[in-house]
Design an enzyme around this catalytic site. Structure first.
Site, PDB file in Angstrom:
ATOM      1  CE1 TYR A   1      -3.150  -3.059   0.900  1.00 47.18           C
ATOM      2  CE2 TYR A   1      -4.539  -1.103   0.730  1.00 47.18           C
ATOM      3  CZ  TYR A   1      -4.391  -2.481   0.740  1.00 47.18           C
ATOM      4  OH  TYR A   1      -5.506  -3.262   0.576  1.00 47.18           O
TER       5      TYR A   1
ATOM      6  CE  LYS B   1       3.277 -18.017  -1.187  1.00 47.30           C
ATOM      7  NZ  LYS B   1       2.719 -19.362  -0.999  1.00 47.30           N
TER       8      LYS B   1
ATOM      9  CG  ASP C   1      -0.277 -20.581   0.303  1.00 41.00           C
ATOM     10  OD1 ASP C   1       0.266 -20.328   1.395  1.00 41.00           O
ATOM     11  OD2 ASP C   1       0.278 -21.259  -0.586  1.00 41.00           O
TER      12      ASP C   1
ATOM     13  CG  ASP D   1      -7.689  -5.475   1.730  1.00 36.64           C
ATOM     14  OD1 ASP D   1      -8.693  -5.022   2.306  1.00 36.64           O
ATOM     15  OD2 ASP D   1      -7.606  -5.599   0.494  1.00 36.64           O
TER      16      ASP D   1
ATOM     17  CG  ASP E   1     -13.110  -8.287   2.568  1.00 39.60           C
ATOM     18  OD1 ASP E   1     -12.846  -7.456   3.462  1.00 39.60           O
ATOM     19  OD2 ASP E   1     -13.662  -7.971   1.499  1.00 39.60           O
TER      20      ASP E   1
END
Ligand code: IPM
Ligand code: MN
Length: 356
Positions: free
Chosen positions: A135, A187, A219, A243, A247
């Site tokens: 970001y 990751k 993942d 982010d 969700d």
């Protein structure tokens, strides 16, 4: 006297913030705190009317506040992400709100899309790094619009940014005192820049011998959240992964209509908002569920030190969902936005009277 900046924003923002304000008002009467609400009408309409997204000096004004209460930002009439970048990201970056706190809690079993889950199985929280990573707005186009176009976006991590986020997560885990397990999600196998997270996590962990440390690649974390959500207690992760995963977490709770969040700099003015977007297709229809916004008002009260009021708001929402008075969280629940807001106020008052 608290000073709250109220920024309803775009789409469903104004209608859900109106309901959040009702709960805030009721809580202030019940718990005896006072606040001043300073209206900040920024968002896409304001931009289209005035040509200004945020006026000069707005951040000086925001620094005088105790907190910012934001509805939602985003409107298809303008360039994708333009207003979000200036307002949401602008506030996060300029006020250095380095934590995005996103609790995931199942308030009623029937809300969870997974089979065989009880409410105690889903009770964890994301600590999303909120000012760096993908970001950081380090991006560019070269030869845009041609067959040779190149587009780049860099993710960046600073030792300071990573360390303060990890420290916050350990402290929170200790304070929750539930499973006492902190999961680092990254990751690092594919993105070697994530090595800074691995190392910093290991170093800071030494100061918290009572917290079990855990690790998952992003993942796998997505997979485990569905397969075995009761494993998780606190998850600390990068801006982008937080982010995305939050969700998914919101759906475990029953939907975006319930998922609240705080953009936090401990001890300083911070911003509270539902994690969902502005849902332009539902704007002005009085169907959006305001509970995520109401819970965000609760998080805001907790941040300024009104922890009793914050807990009462959360319990009230829990009661409305567990009892089925608010049967589900979608815009098709049959209940209107303002009806749900009124139910929260009523229940809040009733539960306090019962206690008194
Ligand atoms: C969120 C939102 C924002 C983000 C968007 C609107 C820029 O999705 O708060 O999760 O990606 O952080
Ligand atoms: Mn998001």
């Amino acid at each position: 006297m608290y000073r709250f900046a109220i920024m309803p924003g775009d789409g469903i923002g104004p209608e859900i913030v109106r309901e959040g304000m009702k709960s805030l008002e009721a809580a202030s009467e019940i718990f005896g705190f006072k606040y001043e609400a300073i209206d900040m009408p920024y968002g896409t309409d304001h931009y289209l009317d005035t040509g200004v997204i945020l006026p000069d000096g707005v951040f000086d004004e925001l620094r005088q506040m105790d907190a910012i209460f934001l509805g939602a930002i985003g409107d298809p009439r303008v360039e994708t992400g333009l207003i979000e970048r200036h307002i949401i990201a602008g506030v996060r970056f300029t006020l250095d709100l380095y934590i995005n706190l996103r609790p995931i809690q199942l308030y009623a079993e029937h809300l969870c899309p997974l089979k065989g889950i009880s409410t105690s199985d889903i009770d964890f929280t994301f600590v999303r790094e909120n000012t760096e990573g993908a970001y950081a707005q380090l991006h560019g186009f070269f030869k845009k619009g041609t067959a040779d176009e190149i587009s780049t976006q860099q993710m960046l991590y600073t030792r300071k940014g990573v360390e303060r986020t990890i420290r916050y997560a350990f402290d929170l885990c200790k304070k929750r005192n539930k499973k006492n397990r902190l999961t680092l999600v990254d990751k690092a196998n594919a993105l070697r820049s994530h090595d800074i997270w691995t190392r910093t996590f290991e170093e800071v962990a030494k100061e918290y011998p009572d917290i079990e440390t855990d690790h998952a690649y992003v993942d796998a974390c997505g997979m485990w959240m569905l397969k075995n959500p009761n494993w998780f207690d606190v998850i600390v992760t990068t801006n982008l992964f937080g982010d995305i995963l939050s969700d998914i977490g919101a759906m475990l709770q029953g939907g975006l209509g319930i998922a609240a969040g705080g953009n936090i700099h401990p001890g300083q003015v911070s911003m509270f908002e539902p994690i969902h977007g502005s849902a332009p297709k539902y704007a002005g229809k009085n169907v959006a569920n305001p509970l995520a916004t109401i819970l965000s008002a609760g998080l805001m009260l907790d941040h300024v030190g009104e922890s009793e009021a914050a807990l009462a708001i959360e319990r009230t929402v829990q009661e409305l969902l567990a009892s089925g008075k608010v049967p589900d969280l979608s815009a098709r629940s049959g209940l209107k936005t303002d009806q749900i807001g009124d139910m929260v106020v009523e229940e809040l008052r009733a539960s306090q009277e019962a206690r008194a």
